[in-house]
Write a protein that holds these residues in place. Sequence first.
Motif, PDB file in Angstrom:
ATOM      1  N   VAL A  72      24.346 -16.756   4.620  1.00 42.35           N
ATOM      2  CA  VAL A  72      24.914 -15.645   5.386  1.00 42.35           C
ATOM      3  C   VAL A  72      25.147 -14.442   4.477  1.00 42.35           C
ATOM      4  O   VAL A  72      24.822 -13.305   4.839  1.00 42.35           O
ATOM      5  CB  VAL A  72      26.228 -16.076   6.080  1.00 42.35           C
ATOM      6  N   ILE A  73      25.694 -14.678   3.296  1.00 39.12           N
ATOM      7  CA  ILE A  73      25.979 -13.575   2.373  1.00 39.12           C
ATOM      8  C   ILE A  73      24.684 -12.934   1.869  1.00 39.12           C
ATOM      9  O   ILE A  73      24.555 -11.706   1.848  1.00 39.12           O
ATOM     10  CB  ILE A  73      26.863 -14.060   1.196  1.00 39.12           C
ATOM     11  N   VAL A  74      23.711 -13.754   1.493  1.00 39.28           N
ATOM     12  CA  VAL A  74      22.448 -13.208   0.984  1.00 39.28           C
ATOM     13  C   VAL A  74      21.706 -12.437   2.075  1.00 39.28           C
ATOM     14  O   VAL A  74      21.365 -11.261   1.909  1.00 39.28           O
ATOM     15  CB  VAL A  74      21.553 -14.331   0.397  1.00 39.28           C
ATOM     16  N   PHE A  75      21.450 -13.089   3.213  1.00 38.53           N
ATOM     17  CA  PHE A  75      20.672 -12.439   4.263  1.00 38.53           C
ATOM     18  C   PHE A  75      21.468 -11.333   4.957  1.00 38.53           C
ATOM     19  O   PHE A  75      20.911 -10.302   5.326  1.00 38.53           O
ATOM     20  CB  PHE A  75      20.159 -13.473   5.268  1.00 38.53           C
ATOM     21  N   GLY A  76      22.777 -11.537   5.123  1.00 42.45           N
ATOM     22  CA  GLY A  76      23.617 -10.485   5.694  1.00 42.45           C
ATOM     23  C   GLY A  76      23.697  -9.290   4.769  1.00 42.45           C
ATOM     24  O   GLY A  76      23.619  -8.138   5.208  1.00 42.45           O
ATOM     25  N   GLY A  77      23.853  -9.568   3.472  1.00 44.09           N
ATOM     26  CA  GLY A  77      23.893  -8.482   2.495  1.00 44.09           C
ATOM     27  C   GLY A  77      22.609  -7.676   2.482  1.00 44.09           C
ATOM     28  O   GLY A  77      22.645  -6.439   2.438  1.00 44.09           O
ATOM     29  N   LEU A  78      21.470  -8.356   2.544  1.00 43.97           N
ATOM     30  CA  LEU A  78      20.184  -7.649   2.598  1.00 43.97           C
ATOM     31  C   LEU A  78      20.066  -6.819   3.879  1.00 43.97           C
ATOM     32  O   LEU A  78      19.561  -5.692   3.850  1.00 43.97           O
ATOM     33  CB  LEU A  78      19.024  -8.643   2.502  1.00 43.97           C
ATOM     34  N   THR A  79      20.534  -7.382   4.977  1.00 47.56           N
ATOM     35  CA  THR A  79      20.496  -6.658   6.253  1.00 47.56           C
ATOM     36  C   THR A  79      21.289  -5.364   6.171  1.00 47.56           C
ATOM     37  O   THR A  79      20.802  -4.298   6.563  1.00 47.56           O
ATOM     38  CB  THR A  79      21.055  -7.547   7.387  1.00 47.56           C
ATOM     39  N   LEU A  80      22.491  -5.455   5.639  1.00 50.18           N
ATOM     40  CA  LEU A  80      23.354  -4.270   5.561  1.00 50.18           C
ATOM     41  C   LEU A  80      22.872  -3.277   4.509  1.00 50.18           C
ATOM     42  O   LEU A  80      22.849  -2.076   4.749  1.00 50.18           O
ATOM     43  CB  LEU A  80      24.795  -4.691   5.292  1.00 50.18           C
ATOM     44  N   TYR A  81      22.481  -3.785   3.349  1.00 49.98           N
ATOM     45  CA  TYR A  81      22.073  -2.899   2.257  1.00 49.98           C
ATOM     46  C   TYR A  81      20.777  -2.157   2.592  1.00 49.98           C
ATOM     47  O   TYR A  81      20.655  -0.958   2.352  1.00 49.98           O
ATOM     48  CB  TYR A  81      21.900  -3.706   0.973  1.00 49.98           C
ATOM     49  N   LEU A  82      19.817  -2.871   3.153  1.00 46.13           N
ATOM     50  CA  LEU A  82      18.511  -2.267   3.459  1.00 46.13           C
ATOM     51  C   LEU A  82      18.440  -1.702   4.877  1.00 46.13           C
ATOM     52  O   LEU A  82      17.415  -1.162   5.262  1.00 46.13           O
ATOM     53  CB  LEU A  82      17.402  -3.298   3.246  1.00 46.13           C
ATOM     54  N   LYS A  83      19.517  -1.883   5.641  1.00 42.43           N
ATOM     55  CA  LYS A  83      19.534  -1.441   7.047  1.00 42.43           C
ATOM     56  C   LYS A  83      18.315  -2.001   7.791  1.00 42.43           C
ATOM     57  O   LYS A  83      17.632  -1.297   8.525  1.00 42.43           O
ATOM     58  CB  LYS A  83      19.562   0.090   7.155  1.00 42.43           C
ATOM     59  N   ASP A  84      18.085  -3.295   7.598  1.00 41.89           N
ATOM     60  CA  ASP A  84      16.928  -3.962   8.191  1.00 41.89           C
ATOM     61  C   ASP A  84      17.382  -5.253   8.876  1.00 41.89           C
ATOM     62  O   ASP A  84      17.719  -6.234   8.206  1.00 41.89           O
ATOM     63  CB  ASP A  84      15.904  -4.267   7.102  1.00 41.89           C
ATOM     64  N   PRO A  85      17.399  -5.279  10.202  1.00 43.87           N
ATOM     65  CA  PRO A  85      17.898  -6.455  10.929  1.00 43.87           C
ATOM     66  C   PRO A  85      17.013  -7.692  10.797  1.00 43.87           C
ATOM     67  O   PRO A  85      17.437  -8.788  11.155  1.00 43.87           O
ATOM     68  CB  PRO A  85      17.964  -5.976  12.378  1.00 43.87           C
ATOM     69  N   ARG A  86      15.816  -7.520  10.279  1.00 40.77           N
ATOM     70  CA  ARG A  86      14.930  -8.692  10.149  1.00 40.77           C
ATOM     71  C   ARG A  86      15.536  -9.772   9.253  1.00 40.77           C
ATOM     72  O   ARG A  86      15.324 -10.953   9.479  1.00 40.77           O
ATOM     73  CB  ARG A  86      13.559  -8.275   9.607  1.00 40.77           C
ATOM     74  N   PHE A  87      16.310  -9.373   8.263  1.00 42.29           N
ATOM     75  CA  PHE A  87      16.856 -10.361   7.336  1.00 42.29           C
ATOM     76  C   PHE A  87      17.851 -11.300   8.014  1.00 42.29           C
ATOM     77  O   PHE A  87      17.797 -12.506   7.823  1.00 42.29           O
ATOM     78  CB  PHE A  87      17.492  -9.678   6.118  1.00 42.29           C
ATOM     79  N   ILE A  88      18.757 -10.749   8.823  1.00 46.28           N
ATOM     80  CA  ILE A  88      19.731 -11.624   9.486  1.00 46.28           C
ATOM     81  C   ILE A  88      19.031 -12.467  10.549  1.00 46.28           C
ATOM     82  O   ILE A  88      19.456 -13.593  10.843  1.00 46.28           O
ATOM     83  CB  ILE A  88      20.933 -10.829  10.068  1.00 46.28           C
ATOM     84  N   LYS A  89      17.945 -11.970  11.100  1.00 48.87           N
ATOM     85  CA  LYS A  89      17.180 -12.745  12.087  1.00 48.87           C
ATOM     86  C   LYS A  89      16.406 -13.879  11.420  1.00 48.87           C
ATOM     87  O   LYS A  89      16.155 -14.910  12.040  1.00 48.87           O
ATOM     88  CB  LYS A  89      16.229 -11.836  12.856  1.00 48.87           C
ATOM     89  N   MET A  90      16.021 -13.685  10.153  1.00 47.26           N
ATOM     90  CA  MET A  90      15.303 -14.733   9.408  1.00 47.26           C
ATOM     91  C   MET A  90      16.243 -15.797   8.857  1.00 47.26           C
ATOM     92  O   MET A  90      15.811 -16.903   8.548  1.00 47.26           O
ATOM     93  CB  MET A  90      14.537 -14.117   8.234  1.00 47.26           C
ATOM     94  N   LYS A  91      17.515 -15.471   8.729  1.00 51.44           N
ATOM     95  CA  LYS A  91      18.471 -16.404   8.139  1.00 51.44           C
ATOM     96  C   LYS A  91      18.467 -17.765   8.810  1.00 51.44           C
ATOM     97  O   LYS A  91      18.379 -18.792   8.132  1.00 51.44           O
ATOM     98  CB  LYS A  91      19.875 -15.790   8.120  1.00 51.44           C
ATOM     99  N   PRO A  92      18.512 -17.863  10.154  1.00 53.09           N
ATOM    100  CA  PRO A  92      18.478 -19.192  10.763  1.00 53.09           C
ATOM    101  C   PRO A  92      17.192 -19.952  10.451  1.00 53.09           C
ATOM    102  O   PRO A  92      17.214 -21.161  10.230  1.00 53.09           O
ATOM    103  CB  PRO A  92      18.589 -18.911  12.267  1.00 53.09           C
ATOM    104  N   THR A  93      16.072 -19.235  10.401  1.00 53.48           N
ATOM    105  CA  THR A  93      14.800 -19.889  10.084  1.00 53.48           C
ATOM    106  C   THR A  93      14.876 -20.549   8.718  1.00 53.48           C
ATOM    107  O   THR A  93      14.537 -21.730   8.561  1.00 53.48           O
ATOM    108  CB  THR A  93      13.642 -18.866  10.096  1.00 53.48           C
TER     109      THR A  93
END
Length: 192
Positions: A72-93
């Motif tokens: 959650v921290i890694v993918f959420g952090g990437l989502t917020l830092y890069l402003k790219d929702p794909r990362f949080i969507k990939m987290k469950p995968t």
Amino acid sequence: MSTPETTRQPLPPHLKMALDWVPLGLFFAGSALFNLYVGTAVLMAATLAILALEYVRERRVSPVPLVTAIMVIVFGGLTLYLKDPRFIKMKPTVLYAVFGLILLGGLPFGRLPIKYVLSHAFELDEQGWRKITFRYGLFFLVLAVLNEIVWRNFSQAVWLDFKVFGIVGLMFLFSLGQMPLINAHGLSRDAE
């Protein structure tokens, strides 16, 4: 003589399970009411708060919530830092694929991590633990594939509903479907 560490009582299983779902509910609320970035920030904060609560209460953190929190921290952090929702969507995968591969990869070596996670709920004979490990390993891989299909082919709103309600529903139904196996391979705790 007992110390504070030895007298601490773990959270009751039903309360622990309920707390595990709090970050997901807050993620859904934040995303639905505001946007995915707010939902992601709330998810990160809630996940860390639940992890801290578990540590304060039990003086340890279970491996599954710890791995989940790291993701959650890694993918959420990437989502917020890069402003790219794909990362949080990939987290469950990634999370489900990791769980599935760990479970299936441990089988040839006699490693059954699911036994550690579920032994507080029930006891099985060795064949039962192997079967349930295999089933959950495959199930997690199927969830990983389903998440990929949904987030890549449907709207963010559909993915959010699937993430919160679809996956939770599938997990509940799958777990319920394991009851015949648990009944067939269950051991009485009194016999131990």
